[in-house]
Scaffold this motif. Structure first.
Motif, mmCIF file in Angstrom:
data_model
loop_
_atom_site.group_PDB
_atom_site.id
_atom_site.type_symbol
_atom_site.label_atom_id
_atom_site.label_comp_id
_atom_site.label_asym_id
_atom_site.label_seq_id
_atom_site.Cartn_x
_atom_site.Cartn_y
_atom_site.Cartn_z
ATOM 1 N N LEU A 1 14.942 71.189 29.341
ATOM 2 C CA LEU A 1 15.825 70.374 30.171
ATOM 3 C C LEU A 1 15.029 69.611 31.234
ATOM 4 C CD1 LEU A 1 18.874 72.772 30.694
ATOM 5 C CD2 LEU A 1 18.847 70.615 29.423
ATOM 6 N N ALA A 2 14.056 70.296 31.849
ATOM 7 C CA ALA A 2 13.222 69.642 32.865
ATOM 8 C C ALA A 2 12.469 68.465 32.264
ATOM 9 C CB ALA A 2 12.243 70.651 33.459
ATOM 10 N N LEU A 3 11.850 68.676 31.120
ATOM 11 C CA LEU A 3 11.096 67.607 30.465
ATOM 12 C C LEU A 3 12.018 66.463 30.062
ATOM 13 C CD1 LEU A 3 8.287 66.787 29.524
ATOM 14 C CD2 LEU A 3 8.735 67.928 27.353
ATOM 15 N N SER A 4 13.223 66.783 29.600
ATOM 16 C CA SER A 4 14.175 65.749 29.199
ATOM 17 C C SER A 4 14.563 64.872 30.378
ATOM 18 C CB SER A 4 15.433 66.393 28.595
ATOM 19 O OG SER A 4 15.127 67.101 27.416
ATOM 20 N N ILE A 5 14.882 65.498 31.502
ATOM 21 C CA ILE A 5 15.280 64.739 32.693
ATOM 22 C C ILE A 5 14.119 63.892 33.205
ATOM 23 C CG2 ILE A 5 15.932 64.980 35.127
ATOM 24 C CD1 ILE A 5 17.686 67.332 34.304
ATOM 25 N N TYR A 6 12.913 64.459 33.194
ATOM 26 C CA TYR A 6 11.744 63.694 33.639
ATOM 27 C C TYR A 6 11.492 62.497 32.726
ATOM 28 C CZ TYR A 6 10.498 67.482 36.889
ATOM 29 O OH TYR A 6 10.489 68.386 37.923
ATOM 30 N N LEU A 7 11.720 62.671 31.423
ATOM 31 C CA LEU A 7 11.540 61.561 30.484
ATOM 32 C C LEU A 7 12.593 60.483 30.698
ATOM 33 C CD1 LEU A 7 10.658 63.466 27.187
ATOM 34 C CD2 LEU A 7 9.163 61.910 28.432
ATOM 35 N N GLY B 1 11.688 58.532 33.678
ATOM 36 C CA GLY B 1 10.578 57.630 33.380
ATOM 37 C C GLY B 1 9.398 57.695 34.320
ATOM 38 N N PHE B 2 9.458 58.600 35.308
ATOM 39 C CA PHE B 2 8.325 58.710 36.228
ATOM 40 C C PHE B 2 7.345 59.741 35.670
ATOM 41 C CE2 PHE B 2 11.611 56.977 38.991
ATOM 42 C CZ PHE B 2 10.913 55.974 39.631
ATOM 43 N N ARG B 3 6.237 59.278 35.175
ATOM 44 C CA ARG B 3 5.296 60.148 34.464
ATOM 45 C C ARG B 3 4.653 61.181 35.366
ATOM 46 N NH1 ARG B 3 1.099 56.464 31.734
ATOM 47 N NH2 ARG B 3 0.971 55.750 33.883
ATOM 48 N N PHE B 4 4.552 60.884 36.670
ATOM 49 C CA PHE B 4 3.873 61.831 37.548
ATOM 50 C C PHE B 4 4.598 63.168 37.568
ATOM 51 C CE2 PHE B 4 6.917 60.200 40.686
ATOM 52 C CZ PHE B 4 7.222 61.323 41.439
ATOM 53 N N ARG B 5 5.929 63.157 37.441
ATOM 54 C CA ARG B 5 6.676 64.413 37.426
ATOM 55 C C ARG B 5 6.316 65.240 36.193
ATOM 56 N NH1 ARG B 5 11.311 61.134 39.330
ATOM 57 N NH2 ARG B 5 11.714 61.683 41.512
ATOM 58 N N ILE B 6 6.194 64.563 35.061
ATOM 59 C CA ILE B 6 5.811 65.261 33.830
ATOM 60 C C ILE B 6 4.421 65.864 33.996
ATOM 61 C CG2 ILE B 6 5.385 65.000 31.357
ATOM 62 C CD1 ILE B 6 7.306 62.603 31.406
ATOM 63 N N LEU B 7 3.518 65.097 34.571
ATOM 64 C CA LEU B 7 2.141 65.570 34.742
ATOM 65 C C LEU B 7 2.084 66.749 35.708
ATOM 66 C CD1 LEU B 7 -0.689 64.814 33.724
ATOM 67 C CD2 LEU B 7 -1.050 63.666 35.882
ATOM 68 N N VAL B 8 2.824 66.667 36.813
ATOM 69 C CA VAL B 8 2.837 67.781 37.767
ATOM 70 C C VAL B 8 3.372 69.034 37.090
ATOM 71 C CG1 VAL B 8 3.806 68.668 39.921
ATOM 72 C CG2 VAL B 8 3.055 66.295 39.796
ATOM 73 N N LEU C 1 -1.923 66.649 43.571
ATOM 74 C CA LEU C 1 -3.161 65.904 43.813
ATOM 75 C C LEU C 1 -3.228 64.636 42.968
ATOM 76 C CD1 LEU C 1 -6.164 68.382 44.227
ATOM 77 C CD2 LEU C 1 -5.620 66.428 45.696
ATOM 78 N N TYR C 2 -2.588 64.655 41.816
ATOM 79 C CA TYR C 2 -2.561 63.455 40.973
ATOM 80 C C TYR C 2 -1.921 62.292 41.727
ATOM 81 C CZ TYR C 2 -0.982 60.099 37.521
ATOM 82 O OH TYR C 2 -0.732 58.929 36.848
ATOM 83 N N VAL C 3 -0.811 62.572 42.414
ATOM 84 C CA VAL C 3 -0.123 61.533 43.180
ATOM 85 C C VAL C 3 -0.953 61.157 44.402
ATOM 86 C CG1 VAL C 3 2.022 60.921 44.375
ATOM 87 C CG2 VAL C 3 2.091 62.441 42.386
ATOM 88 N N ILE C 4 -1.547 62.149 45.054
ATOM 89 C CA ILE C 4 -2.377 61.889 46.231
ATOM 90 C C ILE C 4 -3.519 60.929 45.894
ATOM 91 C CG2 ILE C 4 -3.975 62.940 47.890
ATOM 92 C CD1 ILE C 4 -2.249 65.460 47.802
ATOM 93 N N ILE C 5 -4.149 61.140 44.743
ATOM 94 C CA ILE C 5 -5.307 60.328 44.349
ATOM 95 C C ILE C 5 -4.888 58.969 43.789
ATOM 96 C CG2 ILE C 5 -7.274 60.189 42.759
ATOM 97 C CD1 ILE C 5 -7.651 62.170 45.082
ATOM 98 N N SER C 6 -3.850 58.944 42.997
ATOM 99 C CA SER C 6 -3.542 57.730 42.233
ATOM 100 C C SER C 6 -2.599 56.765 42.929
ATOM 101 C CB SER C 6 -2.936 58.106 40.873
ATOM 102 O OG SER C 6 -1.665 58.733 41.047
ATOM 103 N N ARG C 7 -1.928 57.201 43.977
ATOM 104 C CA ARG C 7 -0.941 56.338 44.621
ATOM 105 C C ARG C 7 -1.287 56.123 46.091
ATOM 106 N NH1 ARG C 7 -0.618 55.620 40.186
ATOM 107 N NH2 ARG C 7 1.164 55.681 38.747
ATOM 108 N N GLY C 8 -1.787 54.929 46.404
ATOM 109 C CA GLY C 8 -2.147 54.625 47.780
ATOM 110 C C GLY C 8 -0.941 54.230 48.604
ATOM 111 N N TYR C 9 -0.009 55.150 48.746
ATOM 112 C CA TYR C 9 1.182 54.921 49.560
ATOM 113 C C TYR C 9 1.510 56.242 50.228
ATOM 114 C CZ TYR C 9 5.984 53.543 50.803
ATOM 115 O OH TYR C 9 7.147 53.271 51.474
ATOM 116 N N LEU C 10 1.076 56.403 51.464
ATOM 117 C CA LEU C 10 1.155 57.683 52.163
ATOM 118 C C LEU C 10 2.577 58.217 52.219
ATOM 119 C CD1 LEU C 10 -0.413 59.843 53.712
ATOM 120 C CD2 LEU C 10 -0.037 58.520 55.809
#
Length: 426
Positions: A189-195, A198-205, A389-398
């Protein structure tokens, strides 16, 4: 800035990465490959090293020759500062109470409650469908530059971030064979909702958090690197498919998915290349511009306040100004890397201080785990942080980084504390 700077900085980055990886793999302590520093290196390699070796002298119709020296020098300075910051240690444990929230007896109930809270919060505003594919008749709405402002409901729907903690806690409770189906259902269910979102960072986290938790709980497991590599390839290809077929909030486009060819998958996701190119161009463009100083910090601090309460709170307009400065449009664009935002704010000094802070913060989570290796809470904190950390590194928006950190790392523990308190009273 001379082009030779790019190659010197690139060699420095690769050298630091190779030394870190070699030390972790050769260490008798098998936990070291799960250190935040390892994940910093992986994420940076994805956004800096891979795009460079794919080769491309043009980006968005512009030459990268003068921009890459800024990008790689910024990456080298930032990574070096992160390493230095990681060597600072905090003797006092600031997560002591968090470490004590969970045990084998309460993990099942807390995990279920966290999932229910996240699921109900999402369904109440978005509804739920059993298919991850969008309606064939769906057409994306025209671009609205004001569409990202004033979405009060996102404060509630973002609680789907609780799924990551929930799945890990249900893994703790897996010994109860009659309840093992829960982890399968909640994960699906979690993977389905994340898909659908469409925000891939949630899937990656979710993947990173569960993977690290699996290898560290209840004891450190020996790593099967072939299996880990296979998982990495599947995730890489999967993220590529999501990128090419997603309709934010409406699921994946089945028609586009059916038209994907093997060549498309071999090229890999374009997102890291866009971030790489846009980051370089922004740094070059802003080399002689006035700094934005504390604007990112002010935007992040005000982010938790709903715009309905504080209509004039900062909107992070510097992101759109950068998009206009480089691409001359808001119709399309890309994110830029974390140290680019620091560069816009305070120049090279900003990159250094930001790197020191990230390194020091990473050390806090790492030391907390090292001192409490048997604690479910300590393991969970490390795994969630490694994912974020994926979001911290890849997204320059504090502001986005701060929000993501709160929802994935801190809020699950706040809610768990409340759930534990209720359980004790009942």
């Amino acid at each position: 800035m001379p082009q030779i700077v790019s190659y010197i900085a690139l060699i420095a980055i690769i050298g630091m990465m190779l030394v870190t990886v070699a030390c972790a793999l050769s260490s008798k302590d098998r936990t070291k490959i799960w250190s935040p520093i390892m994940f910093v290196n992986v994420y940076l390699a994805y956004y800096l090293i891979i795009p460079f070796f794919k080769g491309n002298s043009l980006a968005f119709g512009q030459s990268l020759d003068g921009a890459l020296p800024y990008l790689f020098l910024g990456g080298a300075v930032s990574l070096g500062a992160i390493y230095v910051g990681f060597n600072f240690r905090l003797e006092r444990c600031i997560f002591k109470k968090y470490n004590e929230y969970f045990n084998c007896d309460n993990s099942l109930k807390i995990g279920v409650w966290l999932f229910v809270i996240g699921f109900v919060s999402y369904v109440a505003f978005k509804g739920f469908k059993f298919s991850v594919f969008s309606n064939p008749s769906y057409e994306p709405a025209a671009f609205d530059p004001n569409a990202s402002y004033g979405h009060t409901d996102t404060y509630i729907t973002n609680l789907i971030s609780l799924f990551c903690t929930s799945v890990c806690l249900l893994y703790v409770a897996r010994k109860n064979k009659s309840k093992q189906w829960l982890i399968v259902v909640t994960s699906a269910l979690a993977l389905s909702i994340y898909l659908i979102e469409g925000f891939r960072f949630r899937i990656l986290v979710l993947i990173v958090a569960f993977l690290v938790f699996y290898y560290l709980y209840p004891t450190v497991k020996k790593v099967n690197y072939l299996k880990l590599l296979s998982i990495g390839v599947v995730v890489y290809v999967g993220m590529n498919i999501v990128e090419m077929t997603r309709n934010y909030g409406h699921g994946l486009d089945l028609k586009r998915m059916q038209n994907i060819e093997a060549e498309d998958l071999n090229r890999g996701a374009a997102e890291n290349r866009f971030v790489y190119e846009f980051s370089a161009l922004v740094m070059e463009q802003y080399a002689d511009k006035d700094k934005i100083y504390f604007e990112p910090i002010a935007t992040a601090i005000c982010m938790p306040i709903p715009r309905a309460i504080f209509p004039d709170k900062p909107k992070g307009l510097y992101l759109r100004e950068a998009n206009m400065a480089v691409l001359h449009t808001l119709e399309y664009g890309a994110a830029f890397l974390y140290f680019v935002e620091a560069y816009l704010a305070f120049g090279w000094a900003g990159i250094i201080f930001q790197g020191l802070f990230i390194g020091f913060l990473s050390r806090i989570f790492w030391d907390n785990y090292q001192r409490n290796r048997q604690s479910i809470g300590a393991i969970l904190l490390l795994t969630l942080y490694n994912g974020v950390l994926y979001v911290i590194i890849s997204r320059g928006y504090l502001a986005q980084v701060f929000t993501t950190y709160m929802y994935f790392v801190i809020i699950p523990f706040w809610l768990s504390k409340f759930i534990v308190a209720v359980m004790r009273k009942t």
